[in-house]
Scaffold this active site. Sequence first.
Site, PDB file in Angstrom:
ATOM      1  N   PRO A  26       0.851  -1.280   0.458  1.00 30.47           N
ATOM      2  CG  PRO A  26      -0.771  -0.777   1.975  1.00 30.47           C
ATOM      3  CD  PRO A  26       0.411  -1.933   1.191  1.00 30.47           C
ATOM      4  CG  ASN A  27      -0.495   3.993   1.047  1.00 35.28           C
ATOM      5  OD1 ASN A  27      -1.581   4.966   0.829  1.00 35.28           O
ATOM      6  ND2 ASN A  27      -0.641   4.023   2.414  1.00 35.28           N
ATOM      7  NE  ARG A  43       4.014   7.198   1.816  1.00 30.85           N
ATOM      8  CZ  ARG A  43       4.058   6.374   1.768  1.00 30.85           C
ATOM      9  NH1 ARG A  43       4.621   4.741   1.520  1.00 30.85           N
ATOM     10  NH2 ARG A  43       4.166   5.295   2.829  1.00 30.85           N
ATOM     11  CE1 TYR A  60       8.997   5.140   3.022  1.00 32.57           C
ATOM     12  CE2 TYR A  60       7.045   7.155   3.187  1.00 32.57           C
ATOM     13  CZ  TYR A  60       8.181   6.392   3.747  1.00 32.57           C
ATOM     14  OH  TYR A  60       7.193   5.116   4.321  1.00 32.57           O
ATOM     15  CG  ASN A  76       8.418  -1.825   0.218  1.00 30.73           C
ATOM     16  OD1 ASN A  76       7.423  -2.154   1.313  1.00 30.73           O
ATOM     17  ND2 ASN A  76       9.035  -0.413  -0.449  1.00 30.73           N
ATOM     18  CB  ALA A 109       0.939   0.222   6.612  1.00 29.49           C
ATOM     19  CG  HIS A 152       5.179  -2.081   9.704  1.00 30.37           C
ATOM     20  ND1 HIS A 152       6.530  -2.033  10.600  1.00 30.37           N
ATOM     21  CD2 HIS A 152       5.051  -1.248   9.129  1.00 30.37           C
ATOM     22  CE1 HIS A 152       7.053  -1.390   9.711  1.00 30.37           C
ATOM     23  NE2 HIS A 152       6.933  -0.949   9.282  1.00 30.37           N
ATOM     24  CG  ASP A 198      -0.146 -17.810   8.963  1.00 33.81           C
ATOM     25  OD1 ASP A 198       0.972 -17.109   9.604  1.00 33.81           O
ATOM     26  OD2 ASP A 198      -1.491 -17.235   9.283  1.00 33.81           O
ATOM     27  CD  GLU A 251      10.656  -7.283   5.618  1.00 34.45           C
ATOM     28  OE1 GLU A 251      11.182  -8.224   6.186  1.00 34.45           O
ATOM     29  OE2 GLU A 251      10.862  -6.879   6.303  1.00 34.45           O
ATOM     30  CG  HIS A 310      11.083  -2.186   4.613  1.00 31.07           C
ATOM     31  ND1 HIS A 310       9.867  -2.028   4.544  1.00 31.07           N
ATOM     32  CD2 HIS A 310      11.594  -3.200   5.163  1.00 31.07           C
ATOM     33  CE1 HIS A 310       9.570  -2.915   5.117  1.00 31.07           C
ATOM     34  NE2 HIS A 310       9.879  -3.764   5.623  1.00 31.07           N
ATOM     35  CG  LEU A 311      12.076   2.946  -0.969  1.00 31.73           C
ATOM     36  CD1 LEU A 311      10.513   3.403  -0.880  1.00 31.73           C
ATOM     37  CD2 LEU A 311      12.569   3.130  -2.256  1.00 31.73           C
ATOM     38  NE  ARG A 339      10.049   6.398   9.195  1.00 29.62           N
ATOM     39  CZ  ARG A 339       8.923   6.129   7.463  1.00 29.62           C
ATOM     40  NH1 ARG A 339       9.278   4.724   6.634  1.00 29.62           N
ATOM     41  NH2 ARG A 339       7.629   7.112   7.892  1.00 29.62           N
ATOM     42  NE  ARG A 375       6.836   4.681  10.092  1.00 23.31           N
ATOM     43  CZ  ARG A 375       5.838   4.538   8.720  1.00 23.31           C
ATOM     44  NH1 ARG A 375       5.786   3.433   7.986  1.00 23.31           N
ATOM     45  NH2 ARG A 375       5.218   5.997   8.953  1.00 23.31           N
TER      46      ARG A 375
END
Length: 147
Positions: A11-12, A19, A24, A75, A78, A81, A88, A99, A101-102, A108, A112
Site C-alpha cells: 500500500p501507498n 509521498r 522515500y 515491499n 505498512a 508491521h 503465514d 523484504e 524497505h526504502l 523511524r 515500524r
Amino acid sequence: MPATLYVLNGPNLNLLGQRQPEIYGRATLADIETACREQAAAFALDLDFRQTNQEGTLIDWLHEADGAAAGVVLNPGAYTHTSIALFDAIRALSVPVVEVHLSNIYAREAFRHHSYVSPVALGVICGFGAQGYVLAVTALAQQRPAS
Ligand code: DQA
C-alpha cells in the site's frame, strides 16, 4: 526453476515520488521498475512487477509466485508491521522472499521496528532507497543455482 522474479509492492507505494520524498526519495515506482528490469535482464531473468493497496491481493500474488517465480522481492509497506497473514503466506512458500524497505524502518517510529515478514524472509534490505530493490534483485539472482 522458472526464470522470473516477482517484485511485489504494497500500500501507498504507488505514491512514490510525491509521498514524503525526504523519507522515500524522488524515484517513482515506474523508475524503480525500470531499474529492477535492467538488473534482472543482466542476469537473464524476467521480471513481474506489481503494486496493490490490498492485503489480500498481496497474499494471492505470493501464492501465485510459488511455482511461477524463482524468487520474490517484497515491499509490503505498512502491512510489514501488522500482517500475520503475510507471515503465514510467506511461511507456506517454497520460493525465497527478500523484504525491502526504502527507508531504514529501525531509525523511524517505534511501530515500524517490528516486521512480521523478516522472520520468514531470506533476507532484509532497508534504508538504501530505490537502490535496495536493485540489491534485492541481485541477491535473488545470485541465489539461483548456476545453469
Ligand atoms: C516502507 C516502510 C513502511 O514502514 C511504510 O509503511 C511504507 C514504506 C518503506 O519502503 O520504507 O509504506 O515499507
